[in-house]
Write a protein that holds these residues in place. Sequence first.
Motif, PDB file in Angstrom:
ATOM      1  N   SER A  58      45.854  36.422  30.160  1.00 33.24           N
ATOM      2  CA  SER A  58      46.428  37.632  29.563  1.00 33.24           C
ATOM      3  C   SER A  58      47.719  38.048  30.273  1.00 33.24           C
ATOM      4  CB  SER A  58      45.414  38.781  29.607  1.00 33.24           C
ATOM      5  OG  SER A  58      45.229  39.260  30.939  1.00 33.24           O
TER       6      SER A  58
ATOM      7  N   VAL B 143      41.273  36.781  31.570  1.00 34.34           N
ATOM      8  CA  VAL B 143      42.072  37.748  32.312  1.00 34.34           C
ATOM      9  C   VAL B 143      43.333  37.087  32.850  1.00 34.34           C
ATOM     10  CG1 VAL B 143      42.133  39.302  34.293  1.00 34.34           C
ATOM     11  CG2 VAL B 143      40.052  39.134  32.922  1.00 34.34           C
TER      12      VAL B 143
ATOM     13  N   VAL C  23      45.871  41.509  38.846  1.00 37.19           N
ATOM     14  CA  VAL C  23      44.557  41.610  38.182  1.00 37.19           C
ATOM     15  C   VAL C  23      43.487  40.870  38.982  1.00 37.19           C
ATOM     16  CG1 VAL C  23      45.548  41.913  35.878  1.00 37.19           C
ATOM     17  CG2 VAL C  23      45.073  39.590  36.718  1.00 37.19           C
TER      18      VAL C  23
ATOM     19  N   SER D 240      40.536  36.462  48.667  1.00 37.19           N
ATOM     20  CA  SER D 240      39.688  36.286  47.499  1.00 37.19           C
ATOM     21  C   SER D 240      40.090  35.024  46.737  1.00 37.19           C
ATOM     22  CB  SER D 240      39.796  37.495  46.576  1.00 37.19           C
ATOM     23  OG  SER D 240      41.007  37.465  45.840  1.00 37.19           O
TER      24      SER D 240
ATOM     25  N   THR E 287      41.341  41.706  41.241  1.00 34.90           N
ATOM     26  CA  THR E 287      40.026  42.332  41.311  1.00 34.90           C
ATOM     27  C   THR E 287      39.232  42.054  40.038  1.00 34.90           C
ATOM     28  OG1 THR E 287      40.863  44.073  42.753  1.00 34.90           O
ATOM     29  CG2 THR E 287      38.801  44.516  41.607  1.00 34.90           C
ATOM     30  N   ARG E 288      39.897  42.134  38.899  1.00 33.66           N
ATOM     31  CA  ARG E 288      39.229  41.852  37.630  1.00 33.66           C
ATOM     32  C   ARG E 288      38.826  40.387  37.528  1.00 33.66           C
ATOM     33  NH1 ARG E 288      43.312  43.410  33.223  1.00 33.66           N
ATOM     34  NH2 ARG E 288      41.674  42.521  31.894  1.00 33.66           N
ATOM     35  N   VAL E 289      39.682  39.490  37.996  1.00 28.21           N
ATOM     36  CA  VAL E 289      39.354  38.065  37.953  1.00 28.21           C
ATOM     37  C   VAL E 289      38.148  37.768  38.821  1.00 28.21           C
ATOM     38  CG1 VAL E 289      40.162  35.738  38.514  1.00 28.21           C
ATOM     39  CG2 VAL E 289      41.721  37.371  37.419  1.00 28.21           C
ATOM     40  N   ASP E 290      38.145  38.252  40.049  1.00 33.31           N
ATOM     41  CA  ASP E 290      37.032  38.003  40.962  1.00 33.31           C
ATOM     42  C   ASP E 290      35.729  38.574  40.412  1.00 33.31           C
ATOM     43  OD1 ASP E 290      38.418  36.575  42.960  1.00 33.31           O
ATOM     44  OD2 ASP E 290      39.171  38.422  43.840  1.00 33.31           O
ATOM     45  N   ALA E 291      35.798  39.759  39.812  1.00 33.90           N
ATOM     46  CA  ALA E 291      34.588  40.368  39.259  1.00 33.90           C
ATOM     47  C   ALA E 291      34.039  39.556  38.090  1.00 33.90           C
ATOM     48  CB  ALA E 291      34.884  41.797  38.818  1.00 33.90           C
ATOM     49  N   ALA E 292      34.917  38.885  37.356  1.00 34.38           N
ATOM     50  CA  ALA E 292      34.491  38.127  36.183  1.00 34.38           C
ATOM     51  C   ALA E 292      34.055  36.705  36.504  1.00 34.38           C
ATOM     52  CB  ALA E 292      35.627  38.089  35.159  1.00 34.38           C
TER      53      ALA E 292
ATOM     54  N   ALA F 147      35.526  34.326  30.919  1.00 29.41           N
ATOM     55  CA  ALA F 147      36.026  35.697  31.012  1.00 29.41           C
ATOM     56  C   ALA F 147      37.107  35.813  32.071  1.00 29.41           C
ATOM     57  CB  ALA F 147      34.873  36.650  31.318  1.00 29.41           C
ATOM     58  N   ALA F 148      36.914  35.145  33.219  1.00 34.63           N
ATOM     59  CA  ALA F 148      37.920  35.182  34.275  1.00 34.63           C
ATOM     60  C   ALA F 148      39.227  34.557  33.811  1.00 34.63           C
ATOM     61  CB  ALA F 148      37.401  34.467  35.515  1.00 34.63           C
TER      62      ALA F 148
END
Length: 257
Positions: A51, A48, A31, A2, A33-38, A44-45
């Motif tokens: 953070s 994350v 994180v 990813s 999965t959260r980065v890729d989704a954003a 937003a990415a």
Amino acid sequence: MSIAQRFADLVAEHYVLADLAPGYADAIRGVATRVDAALPDLAAANEVIRSVAPDGHLGIRHLPRESADPTGAFAVTWTGPTAILSIAPVFPDDEAAVRSAAAEVAGAERLIIDLRACGGGDTDVVAALEGHLLGATPVLVGRFEKRDAAPVEQWISPADPQLTMPVSVLTSHRTFSGGEDLAYVLQAAGRAIVVGEVTGGGAHPVDHFPLDDGLVAQIPTGRFVSVFTGINWEGVGVQPDIPCSAELALDTALRSF
């Protein structure tokens, strides 16, 4: 692999602080999965990412970089014999513009440099403006350090016209990167008084590494160290000599001369 996982690998390989790089990379993998989704929303990415890896220069950007970079400008206004040089949203990528601005304010009795809305700029352009302000002989202001490379000294070359009047610099929490560079160097050299808010805290120069889907990894690969303080403003910001809200900074500076 990813995009977020690839980004984490690049952080491990290139991030300037070798002691922090493995931990930052592992935290980003955690994180991913959260980065890729954003990723459709890079802001937003990157929120994350930062953070778990708190470096304001660290993130993912679009290619080509130039299309995403704002165009900066100098603007000069006057309050009696005081010239106010505003720089926003970044330093113009044009050393000729520096010379023009310096010539425009050369007759002022006092100079205020307004960096409250300045989010950065090219190091060479910042240094060009410092050359008008730090005297008529070359000045060593610091060095740049990289992983697995010898430090490189940063000398500021004098430039005409020399601006010798008293200087105040205005800052806000939005002042970042190249804007902080100017404020920090002038303050540390005893050349200017900083008025306003603590700045954003981004002192690490970056490089860019290709990812997929027209994206690049922006990774800090250098560290500036001031010869005056032995440190820099990374993570802590430039501390004002006269703290006040950004909204009151101009009036406060005018009263402080």
